[in-house]
Design a protein around this motif. Structure first.
Motif, PDB file in Angstrom:
ATOM      1  N   GLY A 136     -38.425   2.118 -42.485  1.00  0.00           N
ATOM      2  CA  GLY A 136     -38.411   3.282 -41.610  1.00  0.00           C
ATOM      3  C   GLY A 136     -37.521   4.410 -42.093  1.00  0.00           C
ATOM      4  O   GLY A 136     -36.646   4.229 -42.950  1.00  0.00           O
ATOM      5  N   ALA A 137     -37.780   5.601 -41.544  1.00  0.00           N
ATOM      6  CA  ALA A 137     -36.945   6.782 -41.786  1.00  0.00           C
ATOM      7  C   ALA A 137     -36.806   7.528 -40.461  1.00  0.00           C
ATOM      8  O   ALA A 137     -37.527   7.232 -39.490  1.00  0.00           O
ATOM      9  N   PHE A 138     -35.888   8.504 -40.440  1.00  0.00           N
ATOM     10  CA  PHE A 138     -35.531   9.175 -39.191  1.00  0.00           C
ATOM     11  C   PHE A 138     -35.424  10.668 -39.476  1.00  0.00           C
ATOM     12  O   PHE A 138     -34.530  11.092 -40.217  1.00  0.00           O
ATOM     13  N   ILE A 173     -34.114  13.823 -45.176  1.00  0.00           N
ATOM     14  CA  ILE A 173     -34.552  12.614 -44.489  1.00  0.00           C
ATOM     15  C   ILE A 173     -34.558  11.409 -45.442  1.00  0.00           C
ATOM     16  O   ILE A 173     -35.415  11.291 -46.335  1.00  0.00           O
ATOM     17  N   GLY A 174     -33.586  10.520 -45.248  1.00  0.00           N
ATOM     18  CA  GLY A 174     -33.397   9.357 -46.117  1.00  0.00           C
ATOM     19  C   GLY A 174     -34.574   8.397 -46.019  1.00  0.00           C
ATOM     20  O   GLY A 174     -35.124   8.174 -44.937  1.00  0.00           O
ATOM     21  N   SER A 209     -41.069  15.482 -50.176  1.00  0.00           N
ATOM     22  CA  SER A 209     -40.709  15.636 -51.588  1.00  0.00           C
ATOM     23  C   SER A 209     -39.225  15.363 -51.777  1.00  0.00           C
ATOM     24  O   SER A 209     -38.374  15.778 -50.974  1.00  0.00           O
ATOM     25  N   LYS A 210     -38.946  14.641 -52.844  1.00  0.00           N
ATOM     26  CA  LYS A 210     -37.598  14.147 -53.106  1.00  0.00           C
ATOM     27  C   LYS A 210     -36.614  15.282 -53.368  1.00  0.00           C
ATOM     28  O   LYS A 210     -36.898  16.192 -54.148  1.00  0.00           O
ATOM     29  N   MET A 211     -35.435  15.189 -52.750  1.00  0.00           N
ATOM     30  CA  MET A 211     -34.363  16.145 -53.040  1.00  0.00           C
ATOM     31  C   MET A 211     -33.635  15.662 -54.298  1.00  0.00           C
ATOM     32  O   MET A 211     -33.303  14.490 -54.397  1.00  0.00           O
ATOM     33  N   ARG A 212     -33.376  16.567 -55.210  1.00  0.00           N
ATOM     34  CA  ARG A 212     -32.768  16.178 -56.480  1.00  0.00           C
ATOM     35  C   ARG A 212     -31.363  16.766 -56.636  1.00  0.00           C
ATOM     36  O   ARG A 212     -30.977  17.656 -55.897  1.00  0.00           O
ATOM     37  N   ASP A 213     -30.646  16.212 -57.638  1.00  0.00           N
ATOM     38  CA  ASP A 213     -29.348  16.747 -58.055  1.00  0.00           C
ATOM     39  C   ASP A 213     -28.270  16.683 -56.985  1.00  0.00           C
ATOM     40  O   ASP A 213     -27.407  17.553 -56.911  1.00  0.00           O
ATOM     41  N   LYS A 214     -28.310  15.657 -56.136  1.00  0.00           N
ATOM     42  CA  LYS A 214     -27.204  15.442 -55.191  1.00  0.00           C
ATOM     43  C   LYS A 214     -25.990  14.947 -55.974  1.00  0.00           C
ATOM     44  O   LYS A 214     -26.150  14.243 -56.975  1.00  0.00           O
ATOM     45  N   VAL A 219     -28.536   7.264 -54.996  1.00  0.00           N
ATOM     46  CA  VAL A 219     -29.571   6.222 -54.941  1.00  0.00           C
ATOM     47  C   VAL A 219     -30.469   6.413 -53.707  1.00  0.00           C
ATOM     48  O   VAL A 219     -31.628   6.023 -53.710  1.00  0.00           O
ATOM     49  N   VAL A 220     -29.920   7.036 -52.671  1.00  0.00           N
ATOM     50  CA  VAL A 220     -30.702   7.261 -51.454  1.00  0.00           C
ATOM     51  C   VAL A 220     -31.738   8.341 -51.736  1.00  0.00           C
ATOM     52  O   VAL A 220     -31.425   9.388 -52.293  1.00  0.00           O
ATOM     53  N   GLN A 221     -32.975   8.062 -51.339  1.00  0.00           N
ATOM     54  CA  GLN A 221     -34.053   9.023 -51.585  1.00  0.00           C
ATOM     55  C   GLN A 221     -34.178   9.928 -50.359  1.00  0.00           C
ATOM     56  O   GLN A 221     -34.847   9.592 -49.380  1.00  0.00           O
ATOM     57  N   ASN A 222     -33.489  11.055 -50.415  1.00  0.00           N
ATOM     58  CA  ASN A 222     -33.574  12.040 -49.326  1.00  0.00           C
ATOM     59  C   ASN A 222     -34.740  12.974 -49.599  1.00  0.00           C
ATOM     60  O   ASN A 222     -35.013  13.299 -50.755  1.00  0.00           O
TER      61      ASN A 222
END
Ligand SMILES: Cc1cc2nc3c(=O)[nH]c(=O)nc-3n(C[C@H](O)[C@H](O)[C@H](O)COP(=O)(O)OP(=O)(O)OC[C@H]3O[C@@H](n4cnc5c(N)ncnc54)[C@H](O)[C@@H]3O)c2cc1C
Length: 396
Positions: A136-138, A173-174, A209-214, A219-222
């Motif tokens: 799940g995601a939130f 959104i993780g 769509s994945k947020m990059r360059d955090k 490792v968390v796919q936001n």
């Protein structure tokens, strides 16, 4: 032994909170610890560097049977809040990204369904989520709306016959790039209130769509989410989520979990620092023997211990049904401040080696920046407590 003949206290559970667990719960906690140390720690820097999620580790987590731990029924074990919190601490003690992935799934997503779903909805979604077959995601935060979500959400839900049509955008959104169920919070055009919808993977018009360059929790796919005429049946509207107060009830539950995670992050950094201090030598002796190094270690231990004791008492309030928004807000604000200090001190103690990923502490420093800000910043949680103790809201 110390020079005065006392045994050396190497454990970070300084006030022996683990003693409060019964033997079976303690065994489970130790199994989680073993999994994190043996399966996660050796590989996590690889994934952190590449901003990838280790899907291969999910079966191991699944076998631990720890998703939705504190909920009763629907395939969830219904354990005590203390064990649930200590497991969150244990995950973050080794890696905050895995702890966050798990917190989003088990806390935010499952918690939304557990607290706001109808009986039929809980039966439909929770068992497979408890088994971690479905993730799940939130989705609450938007590109232009973070702290002000209560009154400011712009994502809309329009009733169309037996369906709802969702339009808008979400940010941060993780798990959303791969999640099976994404809980989307949107404002109903019918009554202007915030409602929750479970959007299932593959629904047309839903794009993550994945947020990059955090620089933290890499490792968390936001994800950025776009909702373009996403059609959701009425059966997927959480039947008990009728105003933002219902969303806030989920956050009340999960902010306690984030306080435990912050404690775990601080504890992991402390344990790495203590081990380093005992083996690193300068000026011909262990650096652990220098007064200023001991000062750093004791400050860290005090932060870890005070946070853990506070979280344990919050768990007792939760267990007795007495925990309110201000209790979890204070825990989240306090423990994340203490975490940020402790990880910084751990980094300092390692000297230059503290910024090398291979020594882990650098990852804890970076990750603590995200934990500090998500699920309500320090300022927002302070305002929640301030309102409770003065009777006056200072939000605006
Ligand atoms: C790694 C990560 C993971 C996340 N995962 C999720 C997720 O899975 N789902 C989800 O919905 N969201 C998620 N979030 C979003 C997170 O909850 C928000 O970042 C957080 O609520 C803060 O919102 P903001 O970043 O928009 O900051 P803003 O609200 O823009 O705040 C900026 C600054 O202003 C301050 N501020 C704002 N209002 C006030 C006020 N009234 N008084 C005083 N100061 C104020 C804040 O404290 C902060 O310092 C995640 C965020 C991160 C970083």
């Amino acid at each position: 032994m110390t020079s005065s003949g006392q045994p050396v206290v190497t454990g970070a559970d300084f006030y022996l909170i683990e003693r409060s667990l019964d033997p079976a719960d303690r065994q489970l906690l130790l199994r989680v610890r073993e999994f994190m140390e043996k399966s996660v720690q050796p590989v996590i820097n690889y994934y952190w560097t590449r901003e990838e999620f280790p899907h291969d580790l999910v079966p191991g987590l699944r076998q631990l049977g720890i998703a939705g731990m504190a909920y009763s029924g629907y395939g969830c074990p219904g354990v005590k809040n203390l064990l649930d919190g200590m497991i969150a601490m244990e995950l973050a003690r080794v890696d905050s990204s895995i702890a966050t992935f798990f917190g989003v799934h088990s806390g935010l997503a499952m918690g939304s369904i557990y607290l706001c779903g109808s009986e039929e909805q809980k039966q439909r979604w929770l068992p497979s989520m408890a088994r971690m077959e479905k993730i799940g995601a939130f989705g609450l935060t938007e590109p232009e709306v973070g702290s002000g979500a209560a009154g400011g959400l712009t994502t809309t839900a329009r009733r169309d016959g037996g369906d709802w049509v969702l339009d808008g955008q979400k940010k941060w959104i993780g798990n959303a790039t791969f999640a099976d169920y994404v809980v989307i919070w949107a404002r109903s055009l019918e009554d202007g209130q915030v409602k929750g919808f479970v959007v299932e993977k593959g629904t047309p018009g839903f794009e993550a769509s994945k947020m990059r360059d955090k620089i933290a929790l890499r490792v968390v796919q936001n994800a950025y989410i776009t909702l373009d005429g996403v059609r959701v049946p009425e059966e997927n509207r959480l039947q008990g989520a009728n105003t933002f107060r219902d969303t806030a009830a989920v956050l009340r539950l999960t902010r306690g979990g984030v306080a435990w995670m912050a404690t775990g992050c601080a504890r992991g950094a402390y344990e790495h620092a203590l081990a380093y201090a005992r083996q690193r030598r300068q000026f011909g002796r262990q650096i652990a023997g220098f007064q200023l190094v001991q000062d750093l270690l004791v400050r860290m231990l005090a932060n870890v211990t005070s946070s853990a004791c506070l979280c344990a008492q919050l768990a007792a309030l939760q267990q007795d049904g007495l925990a309110e928004d201000h209790h979890s807000a204070l825990a989240k604000a306090f423990c994340t401040v203490r975490m940020r200090e402790a990880t910084g001190w751990a980094r300092e103690l390692l000297g230059g080696n503290g910024i090398l990923l291979e020594n882990h502490v650098g990852r804890f420093v970076a990750d603590s920046e995200a934990i500090y800000s998500y699920e309500g910043t320090r300022e927002i949680n302070t305002l929640i407590v301030g309102r409770a103790i003065t009777g006056t809201s200072a939000f605006v």
